[in-house]
Design a protein around this motif. Structure first.
Motif, PDB file in Angstrom:
ATOM      1  N   ARG A 142       0.708  -1.122  -0.038  1.00  0.00           N
ATOM      2  CA  ARG A 142       0.218   0.438   0.223  1.00  0.00           C
ATOM      3  C   ARG A 142       1.307   1.086   0.448  1.00  0.00           C
ATOM      4  NH1 ARG A 142      -5.459   1.931   1.799  1.00  0.00           N
ATOM      5  NH2 ARG A 142      -5.104   4.172   1.158  1.00  0.00           N
ATOM      6  N   THR A 184      -1.459   8.769   7.469  1.00  0.00           N
ATOM      7  CA  THR A 184      -3.022   8.467   5.857  1.00  0.00           C
ATOM      8  C   THR A 184      -1.771   8.671   4.602  1.00  0.00           C
ATOM      9  OG1 THR A 184      -3.309  11.113   6.508  1.00  0.00           O
ATOM     10  CG2 THR A 184      -4.211  10.067   7.468  1.00  0.00           C
ATOM     11  N   ASP A 191      -7.076   7.689   3.696  1.00  0.00           N
ATOM     12  CA  ASP A 191      -7.460   7.000   4.118  1.00  0.00           C
ATOM     13  C   ASP A 191      -6.562   6.916   5.484  1.00  0.00           C
ATOM     14  OD1 ASP A 191      -9.214   5.735   2.773  1.00  0.00           O
ATOM     15  OD2 ASP A 191      -8.088   3.936   1.701  1.00  0.00           O
ATOM     16  N   LEU A 213      -4.381   4.983   7.981  1.00  0.00           N
ATOM     17  CA  LEU A 213      -3.036   3.596   7.171  1.00  0.00           C
ATOM     18  C   LEU A 213      -4.078   2.552   8.534  1.00  0.00           C
ATOM     19  CD1 LEU A 213      -0.969   4.147   5.756  1.00  0.00           C
ATOM     20  CD2 LEU A 213      -2.981   2.498   4.527  1.00  0.00           C
ATOM     21  N   TRP A 240      -6.860   0.769   8.167  1.00  0.00           N
ATOM     22  CA  TRP A 240      -7.095  -0.055   7.183  1.00  0.00           C
ATOM     23  C   TRP A 240      -6.666  -1.282   7.378  1.00  0.00           C
ATOM     24  CZ3 TRP A 240      -3.291  -2.314   3.757  1.00  0.00           C
ATOM     25  CH2 TRP A 240      -2.907  -2.104   2.652  1.00  0.00           C
ATOM     26  N   GLN A 292      -8.306  -4.659   6.789  1.00  0.00           N
ATOM     27  CA  GLN A 292      -7.715  -6.014   6.112  1.00  0.00           C
ATOM     28  C   GLN A 292      -7.528  -7.290   6.410  1.00  0.00           C
ATOM     29  OE1 GLN A 292      -7.425  -4.679   2.502  1.00  0.00           O
ATOM     30  NE2 GLN A 292      -8.819  -3.171   3.201  1.00  0.00           N
ATOM     31  N   GLU A 323     -13.553  -1.796  13.097  1.00  0.00           N
ATOM     32  CA  GLU A 323     -12.924  -2.531  11.670  1.00  0.00           C
ATOM     33  C   GLU A 323     -12.599  -3.737  12.394  1.00  0.00           C
ATOM     34  OE1 GLU A 323     -12.688   2.290  12.057  1.00  0.00           O
ATOM     35  OE2 GLU A 323     -12.271   0.710  13.728  1.00  0.00           O
TER      36      GLU A 323
END
Length: 173
Positions: A85, A109, A113, A115, A118, A122, A140
């Motif tokens: 990423r 960020t 986003d 991170l 994220w 994920q 999340e």
């Protein structure tokens, strides 16, 4: 009545000054925001950046998550997800404080986003638990668990904190 010795007062003043200096050192660089290019991803929550405005490389830790240790099951996948990423990408760094190892604890960020969030969505990291708190990214994590994404597809996945207690730190490469 005897006079109190001067030494204890001087010692207390010196101790207070040292404590204040230590507190100032802990917050030095806190609340700092800068743009940087990611130069290395060590694991799923630790990376190196080079500030765009110059200065030294900085080792940072994503605040609010705990990714698997690199020698732990899922560690390489977590590192690879973060590297895929952001490696060689420009990110915005917001430093909250520093950890016991001198790494900046940061909100990172990239393209709007967060991170850390994220990585948890994920399935590549856990929301960092503290005492009875499920951590800042509990929602999340619940989302990733529901769809059995990444680490959460394996019911035997072990929290990094528990892994470190049992095995100690991973050997340095």
């Amino acid at each position: 009545m005897p006079r109190s010795p001067v030494f204890p007062k001087a010692w207390c003043a010196a101790a207070l000054a040292l404590a204040m200096a230590g507190a100032a050192a802990d917050t030095a660089g806190a609340n700092e925001v800068f743009a940087a290019r990611v130069s290395r991803v060590f694991d799923g929550d630790t990376l190196w950046v080079k500030p765009l405005d110059g200065g030294r490389y900085r080792k940072l830790r994503l605040d609010g998550i705990d990714a698997p240790e690199i020698c732990q099951t899922g560690g390489s996948a977590s590192r690879d997800a973060l590297a895929g990423r952001v490696l060689n990408q420009v990110v915005e760094v917001s430093v909250r404080s520093h950890d016991d190892y001198g790494r900046g604890l940061v909100r990172l960020t990239h393209q709007g986003d967060d991170l850390a969030a994220w990585m948890v969505v994920q399935g590549q990291a856990w929301s960092y638990r503290w005492r009875r708190s499920p951590g800042p990214f509990a929602d999340e994590e619940a989302q990733a668990r529901r769809v059995r994404k990444g680490l959460f597809s394996d019911s035997s996945a072990e929290l990094p904190r528990d892994f470190r207690k049992r095995h100690g730190p991973c050997p340095m490469p």
